[in-house]
Design a protein around this motif. Structure first.
Motif, mmCIF file in Angstrom:
data_model
loop_
_atom_site.group_PDB
_atom_site.id
_atom_site.type_symbol
_atom_site.label_atom_id
_atom_site.label_comp_id
_atom_site.label_asym_id
_atom_site.label_seq_id
_atom_site.Cartn_x
_atom_site.Cartn_y
_atom_site.Cartn_z
ATOM 1 N N UNK A 147 0.831 -1.202 0.000
ATOM 2 C CA UNK A 147 0.000 0.000 0.000
ATOM 3 C C UNK A 147 0.867 1.254 0.000
ATOM 4 N N UNK A 148 1.848 1.307 0.891
ATOM 5 C CA UNK A 148 2.664 2.509 1.076
ATOM 6 C C UNK A 148 4.093 2.321 0.608
ATOM 7 N N UNK A 149 4.689 3.404 0.102
ATOM 8 C CA UNK A 149 6.132 3.452 -0.061
ATOM 9 C C UNK A 149 6.799 3.352 1.306
ATOM 10 N N UNK A 150 7.996 2.804 1.323
ATOM 11 C CA UNK A 150 8.780 2.765 2.543
ATOM 12 C C UNK A 150 9.373 4.157 2.790
ATOM 13 N N UNK A 151 9.163 4.744 3.977
ATOM 14 C CA UNK A 151 9.776 6.052 4.247
ATOM 15 C C UNK A 151 11.284 6.023 4.037
ATOM 16 N N UNK A 152 11.801 7.056 3.414
ATOM 17 C CA UNK A 152 13.220 7.068 3.058
ATOM 18 C C UNK A 152 14.142 7.117 4.278
ATOM 19 N N UNK A 153 13.613 7.533 5.434
ATOM 20 C CA UNK A 153 14.420 7.572 6.646
ATOM 21 C C UNK A 153 14.578 6.194 7.279
ATOM 22 N N UNK A 166 20.641 0.148 -7.703
ATOM 23 C CA UNK A 166 19.221 0.486 -7.840
ATOM 24 C C UNK A 166 18.318 -0.573 -7.222
ATOM 25 N N UNK A 167 18.794 -1.818 -7.120
ATOM 26 C CA UNK A 167 17.971 -2.865 -6.514
ATOM 27 C C UNK A 167 17.592 -2.506 -5.080
ATOM 28 N N UNK A 168 18.505 -1.865 -4.375
ATOM 29 C CA UNK A 168 18.192 -1.455 -3.005
ATOM 30 C C UNK A 168 17.125 -0.359 -3.000
ATOM 31 N N UNK A 169 17.293 0.640 -3.840
ATOM 32 C CA UNK A 169 16.398 1.794 -3.795
ATOM 33 C C UNK A 169 15.001 1.473 -4.297
ATOM 34 N N UNK A 170 14.843 0.421 -5.062
ATOM 35 C CA UNK A 170 13.513 0.018 -5.491
ATOM 36 C C UNK A 170 12.620 -0.355 -4.307
ATOM 37 N N UNK A 171 13.219 -0.816 -3.208
ATOM 38 C CA UNK A 171 12.439 -1.157 -2.015
ATOM 39 C C UNK A 171 11.587 0.017 -1.534
ATOM 40 N N UNK A 172 12.028 1.223 -1.787
ATOM 41 C CA UNK A 172 11.348 2.405 -1.258
ATOM 42 C C UNK A 172 10.203 2.887 -2.143
ATOM 43 N N UNK A 173 9.985 2.248 -3.285
ATOM 44 C CA UNK A 173 9.001 2.727 -4.258
ATOM 45 C C UNK A 173 7.938 1.687 -4.596
ATOM 46 N N UNK A 174 7.699 0.730 -3.700
ATOM 47 C CA UNK A 174 6.785 -0.366 -4.007
ATOM 48 C C UNK A 174 5.321 -0.031 -3.717
ATOM 49 N N UNK A 175 5.054 1.074 -3.049
ATOM 50 C CA UNK A 175 3.693 1.392 -2.641
ATOM 51 C C UNK A 175 2.821 1.954 -3.753
ATOM 52 N N UNK A 176 1.518 1.871 -3.524
ATOM 53 C CA UNK A 176 0.538 2.560 -4.364
ATOM 54 C C UNK A 176 0.353 4.008 -3.915
ATOM 55 N N UNK A 177 0.885 4.312 -2.721
ATOM 56 C CA UNK A 177 0.773 5.640 -2.125
ATOM 57 C C UNK A 177 2.168 6.099 -1.725
ATOM 58 N N UNK A 178 2.484 7.348 -2.009
ATOM 59 C CA UNK A 178 3.795 7.891 -1.684
ATOM 60 C C UNK A 178 3.942 8.092 -0.179
ATOM 61 N N UNK A 179 5.172 8.302 0.232
ATOM 62 C CA UNK A 179 5.456 8.529 1.651
ATOM 63 C C UNK A 179 4.651 9.699 2.212
ATOM 64 N N UNK A 180 4.386 10.714 1.400
ATOM 65 C CA UNK A 180 3.647 11.880 1.885
ATOM 66 C C UNK A 180 2.132 11.672 1.893
#
Length: 294
Positions: A147-153, A166-180
């Motif tokens: 549902x949510x992106x993983x918060x970058x912090x 980039x494989x690591x950073x993809x973990x933070x963009x899996x959500x249907x909803x952005x961190x905000x």
């Protein structure tokens, strides 16, 4: 509220289980059997799911079957992310699924499938629709991650972190909803596939997103939710109060509840991926959570 419990998460992925310490998954097999027995003793009709494979590996399942693990679970689960991490194409999903289905007598659930927006939101939009076309009539259970992106912090649960590129950073963009809290393009399509398609959303300890997540899940028509309770978190102060709050918030959903993460002081190594020193302690945690929430 709890329709199934899942015994660990991705045990054949080194980011979740240290199989260099546990060569051949002998300690994992013993732990899973004890946990399966403990859950059945508490709730004989509770569905027990073997932690989802990632990668999808017939040899891994045959190994666990040979050690008797499949006698103590009711469902085998798999995870797949062909547009981000797996070395196979999206349209190969049915082949990968049937490979496992053909060698077990258990139902096979897909408890994580997803697409990141690392490159473009349109990729996730396409991936959601194509995954639904391929999988919803194939598997008895499909959970979209997430549902949510993983918060970058927050750190992603993976072994090499930034060394993965980039494989690591993809973990933070899996959500249907952005961190905000704002929706991505794919979100507008998700309700087209509910309630047949569920969601997998992990909640961190005292997660600030819990109440908003419940609102979004209800708005999207989600009925089937996969989440988890961390054995490691159970040693934090006020752990039961947080677990109670999380589970009360999710009481309107059909929950598949994952138990995983070794407390650092109870592992062969001080890490959440470590096999525990005493497998019975994990089984006791599973039994206690089932007793408390089922």
């Amino acid at each position: 509220m709890i329709e199934a419990v899942k015994l660990w998460n991705e045990p054949n992925n080194k980011s979740h289980w240290d199989f260099e310490v546990d060569e051949g998954w002998r300690m994992f097999a013993n732990m899973a059997k004890l946990a399966g027995e403990a859950v059945k003793a508490e709730r004989p009709d509770m569905t027990r799911v073997l932690g989802g494979m990632s990668p999808i590996d017939a040899g891994f399942i045959r190994n666990l079957e040979g050690q008797g693990v499949l006698d103590h679970v009711d469902v085998v689960a798999i995870h797949g992310f062909p547009l981000d991490w797996n070395h196979w194409q999206l349209d190969e999903w049915p082949t990968r699924y049937r490979e496992i289905q053909s060698i077990v007598k258990h139902p096979v659930w897909i408890t994580e499938v997803g697409v990141s927006t690392f490159g473009a939101e349109e990729v996730q939009e396409f991936g959601l629709r194509r995954s639904a076309e391929l999988l919803l009539d194939l598997a008895p259970r499909v959970h979209w991650y997430s549902l949510y992106d993983l918060p970058k912090a927050w750190p992603a649960t993976t072994r090499h972190r930034e060394a993965e590129g980039s494989s690591y950073y993809r973990h933070f963009y899996m959500g249907l909803i952005r961190e905000d809290g704002t929706p991505k393009k794919a979100l507008r399509h998700f309700a087209d596939y509910t309630p047949k398609m569920g969601i997998c959303q992990w909640f961190h300890f005292e997660d600030h997103r819990l109440d908003d997540a419940v609102s979004w899940l209800k708005k999207l028509g989600v009925r089937k939710l996969r989440t988890g309770l961390s054995w490691a978190d159970s040693f934090r102060p006020n752990a039961d109060a947080w677990f109670d709050r999380q589970m009360m918030a999710l009481e309107d959903f059909d929950v598949t509840l994952t138990f995983c993460f070794t407390p650092e002081h109870r592992g062969h190594k001080p890490h959440h991926t470590s096999p525990p020193l005493q497998a019975e302690e994990f089984a006791d945690f599973c039994a206690r959570m089932v007793r408390r929430y089922a």
